[in-house]
Design an enzyme around this catalytic site. Structure first.
Site, PDB file in Angstrom:
ATOM      1  N   GLU A 179      -0.597  -1.122   3.396  1.00 38.15           N
ATOM      2  CA  GLU A 179      -0.224  -2.503   3.093  1.00 38.15           C
ATOM      3  C   GLU A 179       0.303  -2.680   1.672  1.00 38.15           C
ATOM      4  O   GLU A 179       1.167  -3.523   1.430  1.00 38.15           O
ATOM      5  CB  GLU A 179      -1.407  -3.461   3.293  1.00 38.15           C
ATOM      6  CG  GLU A 179      -1.846  -3.647   4.729  1.00 38.15           C
ATOM      7  CD  GLU A 179      -3.052  -2.817   5.078  1.00 38.15           C
ATOM      8  OE1 GLU A 179      -3.046  -1.596   4.774  1.00 38.15           O
ATOM      9  OE2 GLU A 179      -4.006  -3.366   5.660  1.00 38.15           O
ATOM     10  N   HIS A 197     -12.292  -6.106   0.230  1.00 36.18           N
ATOM     11  CA  HIS A 197     -13.411  -5.220   0.585  1.00 36.18           C
ATOM     12  C   HIS A 197     -14.302  -4.887  -0.608  1.00 36.18           C
ATOM     13  O   HIS A 197     -14.737  -3.753  -0.775  1.00 36.18           O
ATOM     14  CB  HIS A 197     -12.883  -3.920   1.228  1.00 36.18           C
ATOM     15  CG  HIS A 197     -12.258  -4.136   2.576  1.00 36.18           C
ATOM     16  ND1 HIS A 197     -12.998  -4.257   3.727  1.00 36.18           N
ATOM     17  CD2 HIS A 197     -10.962  -4.279   2.946  1.00 36.18           C
ATOM     18  CE1 HIS A 197     -12.179  -4.434   4.764  1.00 36.18           C
ATOM     19  NE2 HIS A 197     -10.939  -4.462   4.315  1.00 36.18           N
ATOM     20  N   ASP A 239      -6.234  -2.164   1.511  1.00 34.95           N
ATOM     21  CA  ASP A 239      -5.962  -2.684   2.860  1.00 34.95           C
ATOM     22  C   ASP A 239      -6.479  -4.119   3.000  1.00 34.95           C
ATOM     23  O   ASP A 239      -7.352  -4.553   2.253  1.00 34.95           O
ATOM     24  CB  ASP A 239      -6.618  -1.791   3.935  1.00 34.95           C
ATOM     25  CG  ASP A 239      -8.125  -1.697   3.770  1.00 34.95           C
ATOM     26  OD1 ASP A 239      -8.605  -1.772   2.626  1.00 34.95           O
ATOM     27  OD2 ASP A 239      -8.831  -1.548   4.790  1.00 34.95           O
ATOM     28  N   GLU A 240      -5.913  -4.812   3.969  1.00 35.90           N
ATOM     29  CA  GLU A 240      -6.405  -6.128   4.417  1.00 35.90           C
ATOM     30  C   GLU A 240      -6.668  -7.109   3.278  1.00 35.90           C
ATOM     31  O   GLU A 240      -7.705  -7.776   3.252  1.00 35.90           O
ATOM     32  CB  GLU A 240      -7.686  -5.938   5.260  1.00 35.90           C
ATOM     33  CG  GLU A 240      -7.442  -5.118   6.511  1.00 35.90           C
ATOM     34  CD  GLU A 240      -8.680  -4.983   7.395  1.00 35.90           C
ATOM     35  OE1 GLU A 240      -8.534  -5.155   8.615  1.00 35.90           O
ATOM     36  OE2 GLU A 240      -9.771  -4.684   6.872  1.00 35.90           O
ATOM     37  N   ILE A 241      -5.739  -7.188   2.340  1.00 36.49           N
ATOM     38  CA  ILE A 241      -5.892  -8.172   1.261  1.00 36.49           C
ATOM     39  C   ILE A 241      -5.600  -9.549   1.849  1.00 36.49           C
ATOM     40  O   ILE A 241      -4.553  -9.765   2.462  1.00 36.49           O
ATOM     41  CB  ILE A 241      -4.927  -7.866   0.098  1.00 36.49           C
ATOM     42  CG1 ILE A 241      -5.249  -6.481  -0.481  1.00 36.49           C
ATOM     43  CG2 ILE A 241      -5.014  -8.948  -0.977  1.00 36.49           C
ATOM     44  CD1 ILE A 241      -4.191  -5.953  -1.433  1.00 36.49           C
TER      45      ILE A 241
END
Ligand SMILES: *[C@@H]1O[C@H](CO)[C@@H](O)[C@H](O)[C@H]1NC(C)=O
Ligand SMILES: *[C@@H]1O[C@H](CO)[C@@H](O)[C@H](O)[C@H]1NC(C)=O
Ligand SMILES: *[C@@H]1O[C@H](CO)[C@@H](O)[C@H](O)[C@H]1NC(C)=O
Length: 565
Positions: free
Chosen positions: A384, A269, A336-338
């Site tokens: 995460e 991000h 998040d969301e790596i």
């Protein structure tokens, strides 16, 4: 009794209902004697304290709410009933005495946060007493006071204001962290909108604004040490938050008992950094198969195992954190969301195997955490980092859970404090449909284009969620509270009021009062609806475009809109 007399007595019952507070206090008793609030009501200070600027300003806002933006509660009474006390009946309140018994702490931590207050209006008294240890408690007491009175129908302009007494309130929040996560990167929000959100959060006794300040789509946050970041990374060079804007937001929030916790999400991000520092980002805006490398376009992540990234982050944090840490000891470092695939392209990593990436992510995290420690700040991270990547984190880290109840179990099992806000319940952006343009096979595959977390989370669902659900008693102790979320792909300052209120208020009561009542029973919609509907009217009167809670007919017919079988 004849049918008519039953009807008449039930009308009388309905018309004598007392104030309907939101969120409901921990302990609340109210009589049925008319009380009037004098337009000349005076503020006095009890004990040894005199009023701080914070308290005096809060009193000014309270008088505005009582005399300028108060409501006539006609909706909550059967047609034609006389719900207002007759003039000259009962007693008139002439003063409010505030006793603050302790000193305020700057930027309180969760360990020394004190928000309790008592509010008392004794029988036949001309005084409201508000007692609290801190100004945070005093401000909550003043917010409650605003809800104890109504504007008079007859003399609305003249400022006559009435309520019912006596009143005894002993109140404190169930959870210490009661927040909203607002994404100001997908869309840019004017600071005035952010401040209006803060004011309404405070009116709901929320105490945290989590500002998701940057993302892949734009970098609106001005960093004087690196002006190019927002000059090139913002949607337009003027759609930014200057240091003065940020300071104004922090001060405005602090004056209302709200801590702003800024997030710079990383290492995913972050592609907007590439607009000014292309060498720091791997996999920048890969098209058309962006979905291999990121959850959303544009793809791209901060490189790992990279000295330039580390010095960039040091420069960023040494500019930003000293401007924040006078106001809060917390900073959100994201995580998040790596995306693993993007790291196959990274010369410092060269693999999409998560176990190969992990040591480099650990090194990255250590660097970030050492910068926070330098400024004596504690981190928030998305779940995460801990649960998917097994990152070793400082033990004071607060883990923000967004996916599952199981994630909260795992994080608390490891001894970490958590913030709840599972997307199945508390994501306010869900249910609007997809924002991607589907073509080819994707058209069929995604038809009818519902988003991943649809349907929309209605206030009753939000209200039915407990931040401690499915946790053992020991795990539940580590829940600091929760946040509702506004991800801004399809929300901006034109629509935020309707997306946020009154659904955010539903979460506010869960966080302040708890999902269950004093007897351990789940709170009911039948109890919540009239109170939330009144809160909605109060928000509308303050210029907040909150949506209705139910039909008007249901409000004037208590218990007629229930379905219990
Ligand atoms: C509020 O009232 C309760 C119950 O009477 C008392 O224990 C508490 O000390 C009071 N708090 C303050 C701040 O006065
Ligand atoms: C994290 O630990 C779990 C359990 O030991 C393991 O299955 C998983 O592969 C680990 N993840 C990484 C990225 O190392
Ligand atoms: C109370 O609400 C929770 C959800 O918050 C739910 O799981 C539980 O079943 C409810 N309990 C009762 C008795 O309805």
């Amino acid at each position: 009794m004849t049918k008519l007399s039953i009807l008449v007595s039930s009308l009388l019952l309905a018309s004598s209902a007392s104030a309907t507070l939101w969120p409901i206090p921990a302990h609340y008793e109210q009589g049925d004697k008319p009380i009037w609030l004098s337009p000349d009501v005076k503020l006095e200070f009890g004990g040894t304290t005199s009023g701080s600027k914070k308290v005096l300003d809060a009193w000014g806002r309270t008088k505005d709410a009582l005399f300028k933006t108060n409501i006539v509660p006609w909706q909550f009474h059967p047609k034609g009933t006389q719900f207002e006390p007759t003039p000259n009946s009962g007693t008139t309140i002439k003063k409010v005495i505030i006793s603050q018994t302790g000193k305020d702490v700057d930027a309180p931590t969760y360990e020394n946060l004190k928000e309790a207050y008592n509010l008392t209006i004794p029988a036949s008294s001309d005084t409201v007493y508000i007692d609290a240890e801190t100004s945070l408690g005093v401000m909550h007491g003043l917010t409650t006071l605003q809800q104890l009175f109504y504007a008079s129908q007859s003399k609305k302009a003249g400022g006559a204001v009435w309520g019912k007494g006596p009143v005894t309130i002993v109140d404190e929040p169930k959870f210490k962290h009661r927040g909203l996560n607002l994404d100001v990167s997908r869309q840019w929000y004017p600071k005035e909108t952010i401040m209006k959100v803060i004011d309404t959060l405070a009116f709901n006794k929320m105490n945290r604004l989590h500002l998701h300040a940057t993302d892949s789509q734009s970098w609106p946050l001005e960093i004087p040490a690196m002006p190019e970041l927002s000059q090139k990374g913002a949607y337009r060079p003027d759609l930014t938050y200057t240091p003065a804007d940020l300071q104004q937001i922090l001060d405005f929030a602090e004056a209302r008992g709200i801590q702003v916790i800024v997030e710079i999400d990383m290492p995913g991000h972050t592609t907007s950094i590439a607009d000014s520092h292309p060498d720091l980002i791997v996999g920048r805006n890969i098209q058309p198969n962006w979905d291999t490398y990121a959850a959303q376009p544009p793809s791209g992540s901060l490189k790992l195992n990279n000295k330039n990234v580390e010095s960039f982050l040091s420069k960023l944090f040494r500019d930003l954190l000293p401007r924040l840490n006078k106001h809060t000891k917390y900073f959100h470092t994201g995580g998040d969301e790596i995306n693993a695939n993007v790291y196959a392209l990274d010369p410092g990593v060269g693999s999409n195997d998560k176990t190969k990436i992990q040591p480099y992510l650990q090194k990255f995290s250590n660097h970030v955490q050492s910068e926070l420690a330098r400024q004596k700040m504690s981190p928030f991270v998305w779940e995460e980092m801990l649960n998917d990547w097994n990152i070793t984190l400082p033990k004071e880290t607060i883990v923000q859970v967004w996916q599952t109840d199981e994630a909260a179990q795992k994080a608390t099992e490891k001894g970490f404090r958590v913030i709840q806000g599972n997307y199945n319940f508390w994501y306010l952006d869900c249910g609007q449909g997809q924002w991607l343009d589907f073509g080819g096979p994707a058209f069929k595959k995604f038809y009818p284009f519902a988003d991943y977390c649809s349907p929309r989370k209605n206030w009753r669902l939000i209200y039915s969620y407990s931040p401690t659900q499915f946790l053992t008693e020991a795990q539940a102790k580590l829940v600091l509270g929760g946040e509702v979320h506004i991800w801004s792909e399809q929300i901006d300052s034109q629509s935020i009021d309707m997306m946020l209120w009154p659904r955010g208020s539903a979460a506010a009561e869960v966080l302040w009062s708890g999902r269950t009542d004093a007897n351990g029973n789940n709170r009911t919609f039948a109890d919540a609806t009239p109170r939330l509907a009144e809160m909605r009217e109060r928000m509308v009167a303050r210029g907040v475009r909150a949506t209705p809670v139910t039909q008007l007919w249901c409000l004037s017919h208590p218990h007629a809109c229930e379905l219990n079988t």
